[in-house]
Design a protein around this motif. Structure first.
Motif, mmCIF file in Angstrom:
data_model
loop_
_atom_site.group_PDB
_atom_site.id
_atom_site.type_symbol
_atom_site.label_atom_id
_atom_site.label_comp_id
_atom_site.label_asym_id
_atom_site.label_seq_id
_atom_site.Cartn_x
_atom_site.Cartn_y
_atom_site.Cartn_z
ATOM 1 N N PHE A 1 0.986 -1.439 0.062
ATOM 2 C CA PHE A 1 -0.093 0.152 -0.153
ATOM 3 C C PHE A 1 0.658 1.060 -0.022
ATOM 4 C CE2 PHE A 1 -2.226 3.351 1.948
ATOM 5 C CZ PHE A 1 -3.344 3.398 0.898
ATOM 6 N N GLN A 2 0.588 2.144 -0.876
ATOM 7 C CA GLN A 2 1.977 3.384 -1.268
ATOM 8 C C GLN A 2 0.346 4.560 0.005
ATOM 9 O OE1 GLN A 2 2.694 4.695 -5.261
ATOM 10 N NE2 GLN A 2 3.672 6.104 -5.091
ATOM 11 N N ASP A 3 1.485 4.648 0.349
ATOM 12 C CA ASP A 3 0.648 5.849 1.166
ATOM 13 C C ASP A 3 0.505 7.161 0.982
ATOM 14 O OD1 ASP A 3 0.376 7.738 3.631
ATOM 15 O OD2 ASP A 3 0.374 6.090 4.962
ATOM 16 N N VAL B 1 1.494 10.604 3.678
ATOM 17 C CA VAL B 1 4.106 10.668 3.613
ATOM 18 C C VAL B 1 4.614 10.017 2.167
ATOM 19 C CG1 VAL B 1 5.327 9.659 5.226
ATOM 20 C CG2 VAL B 1 3.504 9.910 6.155
ATOM 21 N N LYS B 2 5.125 11.105 1.591
ATOM 22 C CA LYS B 2 6.043 10.989 0.659
ATOM 23 C C LYS B 2 6.718 9.348 0.762
ATOM 24 C CE LYS B 2 8.160 13.366 -2.962
ATOM 25 N NZ LYS B 2 9.168 14.675 -2.953
ATOM 26 N N ASN B 3 6.887 8.890 -0.808
ATOM 27 C CA ASN B 3 7.556 7.650 -0.672
ATOM 28 C C ASN B 3 7.566 6.510 0.203
ATOM 29 O OD1 ASN B 3 8.410 9.210 -2.780
ATOM 30 N ND2 ASN B 3 10.263 9.887 -2.001
ATOM 31 N N LEU B 4 6.831 7.135 1.057
ATOM 32 C CA LEU B 4 6.099 5.838 2.291
ATOM 33 C C LEU B 4 5.739 4.543 1.637
ATOM 34 C CD1 LEU B 4 6.424 4.520 5.221
ATOM 35 C CD2 LEU B 4 3.812 6.477 5.391
ATOM 36 N N VAL B 5 5.857 3.345 1.959
ATOM 37 C CA VAL B 5 5.221 2.253 1.490
ATOM 38 C C VAL B 5 4.703 1.148 2.419
ATOM 39 C CG1 VAL B 5 4.841 0.388 -0.153
ATOM 40 C CG2 VAL B 5 6.275 2.456 -1.108
ATOM 41 N N TRP B 6 3.657 0.928 2.908
ATOM 42 C CA TRP B 6 3.482 -0.672 3.695
ATOM 43 C C TRP B 6 3.331 -1.251 3.323
ATOM 44 C CZ3 TRP B 6 3.318 1.377 8.190
ATOM 45 C CH2 TRP B 6 2.328 3.237 8.968
ATOM 46 N N LEU B 7 4.023 -2.501 3.872
ATOM 47 C CA LEU B 7 4.564 -3.968 2.900
ATOM 48 C C LEU B 7 3.856 -5.041 4.467
ATOM 49 C CD1 LEU B 7 8.237 -3.999 2.362
ATOM 50 C CD2 LEU B 7 6.428 -3.597 0.723
ATOM 51 N N GLY B 8 2.670 -5.786 3.838
ATOM 52 C CA GLY B 8 2.587 -6.442 4.440
ATOM 53 C C GLY B 8 2.713 -7.981 4.254
ATOM 54 N N THR B 9 3.593 -8.285 5.137
ATOM 55 C CA THR B 9 3.647 -9.984 5.173
ATOM 56 C C THR B 9 3.094 -10.920 5.909
ATOM 57 O OG1 THR B 9 5.635 -10.242 7.122
ATOM 58 C CG2 THR B 9 5.468 -8.553 5.125
ATOM 59 N N ASN B 10 3.681 -12.325 5.533
ATOM 60 C CA ASN B 10 3.771 -13.544 6.379
ATOM 61 C C ASN B 10 4.450 -13.846 7.910
ATOM 62 O OD1 ASN B 10 2.002 -14.672 4.129
ATOM 63 N ND2 ASN B 10 2.883 -16.570 4.446
ATOM 64 N N ASP B 11 4.996 -12.351 8.024
ATOM 65 C CA ASP B 11 5.755 -12.231 9.409
ATOM 66 C C ASP B 11 5.235 -10.563 10.148
ATOM 67 O OD1 ASP B 11 6.791 -14.611 9.727
ATOM 68 O OD2 ASP B 11 7.947 -13.810 7.626
ATOM 69 N N GLY B 12 3.757 -10.503 9.360
ATOM 70 C CA GLY B 12 3.807 -9.312 10.114
ATOM 71 C C GLY B 12 3.933 -8.184 9.226
#
Length: 864
Positions: free
Chosen positions: A212-214, A217-228
């Motif tokens: 998910f590209q926020d 906040v500029k250039n911030l990306v949220w990453l969903g993984t199998n470990d949180g």
């Protein structure tokens, strides 16, 4: 073998999690299943288009939802029963879909068109994204990327994709970042070439399921993984785990609302709400089966245009998570606290409550979104009436004078005025701070004290010194530095900055005499609540009164506060009123089921930094959730979804000259004369609360004005006469608020063939032919009966035709009176006989003349 000790540990851990992540919710939940015309069980994709329609793709194909109807479009799909796994709305407003078996389609006004067939792309499409002008990118699970530019399709394959499972991606400038089972893959696009730049080093071996590209906040990306859950700035090479988010939670989807809250779908722990302050996590709340959520397996999370949360589950269908309008915190039973007489903000996100049993501290525990209420035990010997929080110090009015509470040091200091403690043992009604930082304190029976924070007396106002009353219930320093006073029985007074005291009620400038509270909106207007006379607004020149006759719940108004968009919230004994000044509208709320305890205490109200409003009640606190967001009046567009004939759905293209739709409906509809029973289906999309929309409609050419206000979203017209009509419909959030904007569609009902101009000419020609034949044959027939019969038939037909054409006009004049019809028929019959006799006589003489002429001609020939 599992030991008893280990079992107890697990149970303890679960208990801790339940305590940490559960609690009161400011949300309600609605599940869409077969009972609501929705048969999708496994939901892969959710998207909302520019018109507001919600599109849901899953194992039962594609659905379109407008808040009232969940419409399954499989019947129009060229790939019926193909599971929809990805969707996106392009920059020009079209919906694109990807399928489990491969292929991409575009939806154009409810009809499908293939862009990429599943034969050309036989691989699951996991994600579609729009990038730039009319460009759509698609990610397959194992066969690379697809780019669609105005129906031009480019397939970007690379050997690295054959070795990976690709789940999600994002496009950033000329780079593409792909979430895979082996990490975060970076690629570069140059023309029609795709170059792999390898994995982000810190993600190697990490299964990343969602990106998910926020947008905050500029250039911030949220990453969903199998470990949180992780955060990543694109200019860096590292990722960071989100603090407080459990590492064992497998993230499947990420979305974000306008309130800076992340909504995280998981494979094994349901839905997670992550509240942010900037990029710092302030609270985490789990919605799962342990606390009443529908499912622990979430496939997709989506935030719609109105900030509503939609959750697609695996196995339990679609869940709509609505923010509750109100939340009541019951304090009497759990804390034995009653009488919330005053509320004030404390620190950044906390409250202090003044009660009969001391002060109560309301705050959020770490990683928890619900309020925790903690009585401050060292204050329990005092019955508090009013408080003013100044940093870590609380200036508190009690039933026995003024005290100063230091919240950090947990100390209490009684405040008196040297040289004589004039405030000791008096009930304190109000404590406020003015623009200069000085305090105004109202003491029952002793007027008002103006003091410095050090305790030094600046001035005293009471009847002995010429003040108008000693019982002051409200004090309010306004933005300009003036100070307003309100009392019971003697009304309103004003001390202008640098001026002399004005007694507005006494001098008959202000009409009310029992004042409860005074506040001010950002536009400078002063709002004054009264005990029995409603609420007044002062705009600098005039006072305007709002009462129960104007829609106020009651004329007895105990408290008032202004929200972040200028709406006025008024607390009463039995509920709350909302004044929306921009529209001159008043809404009321008084159902105990939504408000809890409904009796607002006098002056007990405050607004927190988020814009939430808290009203104090005898047994707790009622929170108005985000009133600037939940209660603002929104301008929506009404859509005419369909036209039905005789209540049945039909293919409207049969009644149009167009090959495809320009909009939801054709713009050139023409119906036969006998298909004139038409039902219009329309909707103004409010996915959160569709029942809150009001409608008015009219059929130009049939109706004389707008219909009565109603909530049903259809209108039926029967037996429409031939002609051209325009159907108009408009919507409103409030039954008293309407403007001139409307949606319209024009159509035509054709005339029957017997009313067409060519048929009129044909009838006249036929009658003329009969008359001419009668005239022609009369000169050749010897049988006078036949001549007379032909004349009678000709005249009868002509008269009957004239009578038929005149009948509608005669009926309008006569009102369908039988005797009038009989009289008209009698007149026609009386006219018919003499005309027939004269025509017969004329034709008889003509026949004789013709015969005589023949005989004369024959005689001349013989003589010759």
């Amino acid at each position: 073998m599992i030991t008893k000790k280990f079992t107890l540990f697990v149970l303890g851990f679960v208990t801790i999690l339940t305590t940490l992540y559960s609690g009161p919710r400011d949300f309600s939940m609605l599940v869409y299943n077969a009972d609501r015309d929705f048969n999708g069980v496994f939901i892969y994709t959710i998207i909302q288009d520019e018109d507001g329609f919600l599109w849901v793709g899953g194992d039962d194909g594609l659905y379109r939802f407008d808040g009232k109807q969940m419409l399954n479009l499989n019947a129009k799909d060229s790939a019926i029963n193909n599971l929809v796994t990805a969707s996106v709305v392009s920059s020009d407003g079209h919906l694109f879909m990807g399928y489990y078996e491969g292929g991409i389609s575009i939806v154009e006004h409810g009809r499908y068109r293939k862009i990429v067939s599943k034969e050309d792309l036989p691989n699951k499409v996991n994600r579609l994204r729009s990038h730039g002008e009319k460009t759509i990118w698609g990610l397959t699970q194992n066969k690379g990327l697809i780019r669609v530019q105005e129906d031009s399709v480019t397939h970007f394959s690379h050997s690295i994709f054959d070795q990976l499972i690709s789940y999600d991606f994002m496009v950033y400038q000329d780079f593409i970042y792909v979430a895979t089972n082996e990490g975060f893959l970076e690629l570069k696009v140059e023309g029609d070439q795709l170059t792999s730049l390898g994995f982000l080093e810190s993600t190697k071996g990490l299964q990343i399921n969602s990106i998910f590209q926020d947008d905050h906040v500029k250039n911030l990306v949220w990453l969903g993984t199998n470990d949180g859950l992780y955060s990543h700035f694109l200019e860096s090479r590292d990722i960071k785990p989100v603090e407080g988010f459990p590492a064992h939670v497998q993230v499947s989807s990420i979305a974000k609302d306008d309130l800076n809250t992340l909504w995280v779908g998981t494979k094994n722990h349901g839905l997670v709400e992550v509240d942010l302050n900037g990029i710092e996590v302030t609270a985490i709340t789990f919605f799962n089966k342990q606390n009443g959520f529908e499912s622990n397996q979430v496939g997709e999370v989506y935030v719609d245009h109105e900030n509503e949360i939609w959750v697609g589950t695996f196995g339990r269908g679609l869940v709509q998570l609505n923010r509750a309008y109100f939340h009541h915190y019951e304090l009497y039973k759990p804390l034995a606290v009653q009488g919330i007489h005053s509320i004030a903000n404390y620190r950044e996100d906390e409250l202090i409550l003044a009660t009969e049993q001391g002060l109560v501290h309301a705050y959020h525990k770490a990683m928890r979104d619900s309020l925790i209420f903690e009585p401050l035990k060292y204050t329990q010997d005092y019955s508090f009436t009013s408080i003013l929080v100044d940093g870590e110090v609380v200036w508190a009015g009690t039933r026995d004078g003024v005290i100063k509470v230091n919240l950090l040091q947990k100390t209490i200091e009684r405040i008196g005025l040297a040289p004589k403690d004039v405030m000791e043992h008096h009930l304190i009604r109000e404590i406020v701070k003015d623009n200069d930082g000085n305090l105004w304190i109202s003491a029952a029976g002793n007027g008002v004290y103006h003091i410095k924070p050090s305790g030094e007396l600046i001035n005293l106002y009471n009847t002995r010194l010429g003040f108008y009353h000693n019982e002051i219930f409200a004090i309010f320093p306004d933005q300009a530095g003036n100070v307003w006073f309100g009392s019971h029985a003697t009304g309103l007074a004003l001390l202008p900055k640098g001026g002399e005291m004005q007694f507005l009620s006494k001098d008959e400038i202000f009409p009310a005499f029992d004042i409860n509270t005074i506040t001010q909106s950002a536009d400078g207007n002063i709002w004054i609540t009264t005990e029995g006379s409603g609420i007044y607004r002062f705009d600098g020149e005039n006072f305007k009164q709002f009462t129960a006759k104007d829609g106020l719940l009651s004329n007895y108004c105990n408290a008032a506060v202004v929200d972040d968009i200028g709406q006025i919230w008024v607390g009463h004994r039995l509920g709350i009123s909302l004044i929306q000044p921009g529209y001159d509208l008043i809404r009321t709320f008084h159902h105990p089921g939504e408000l809890g305890e409904t009796e607002a205490e006098l002056n007990s109200v405050c607004k927190d930094r988020h814009g939430n409003i808290f009203f104090g009640n005898p047994y707790g606190v009622t929170k108005v959730n985000l009133p600037h967001f939940n209660f603002k009046i929104a301008k929506r567009h009404t859509h005419i979804k369909d036209l039905r004939l005789f209540y049945n759905a039909t293919d409207l293209l049969k009644y149009s000259g167009k090959a495809k739709l320009d909009d939801i409906l054709p713009s050139d509809l023409t119906f036969p004369y006998d298909e004139n029973h038409i039902t219009f289906d329309f909707v103004s999309i409010n996915l959160r609360n569709p029942e809150a929309i009001y409608y008015q409609y009219m059929l130009v050419g049939f109706d004389k004005g707008w219909s009565p206000v109603e909530k049903s979203n259809y209108a039926t017209y029967t037996n429409l006469d031939p002609g051209t009509y325009t159907f108009r419909v408009r919507e409103s959030d409030h039954e008293a608020l309407w403007d001139d904007e409307y949606t319209a569609i024009t159509f035509r009902v054709n005339y029957p063939y017997w009313e067409m101009w060519w048929f009129y000419l044909l009838q006249i020609a036929a009658i003329t032919l009969i008359v001419w034949l009668t005239y022609f044959l009369s000169g050749r027939l010897q049988n006078q009966f036949a001549i007379r019969l032909m004349v009678y038939i000709s005249v009868f037909i002509a008269f009957e035709y004239v009578h038929t054409e005149l009948e509608p006009y005669l009926t309008t004049v006569s009102g369908e009176t039988p005797i009038f019809q009989v009289a008209v028929n009698l007149v026609l019959a009386l006219c018919l006989l003499p005309i027939e006799i004269r025509l017969t006589h004329y034709l008889k003489l003509r026949a004789q003349a013709v015969e005589a002429k023949k005989e004369l001609s024959a005689t001349n020939q013989v003589e010759a």
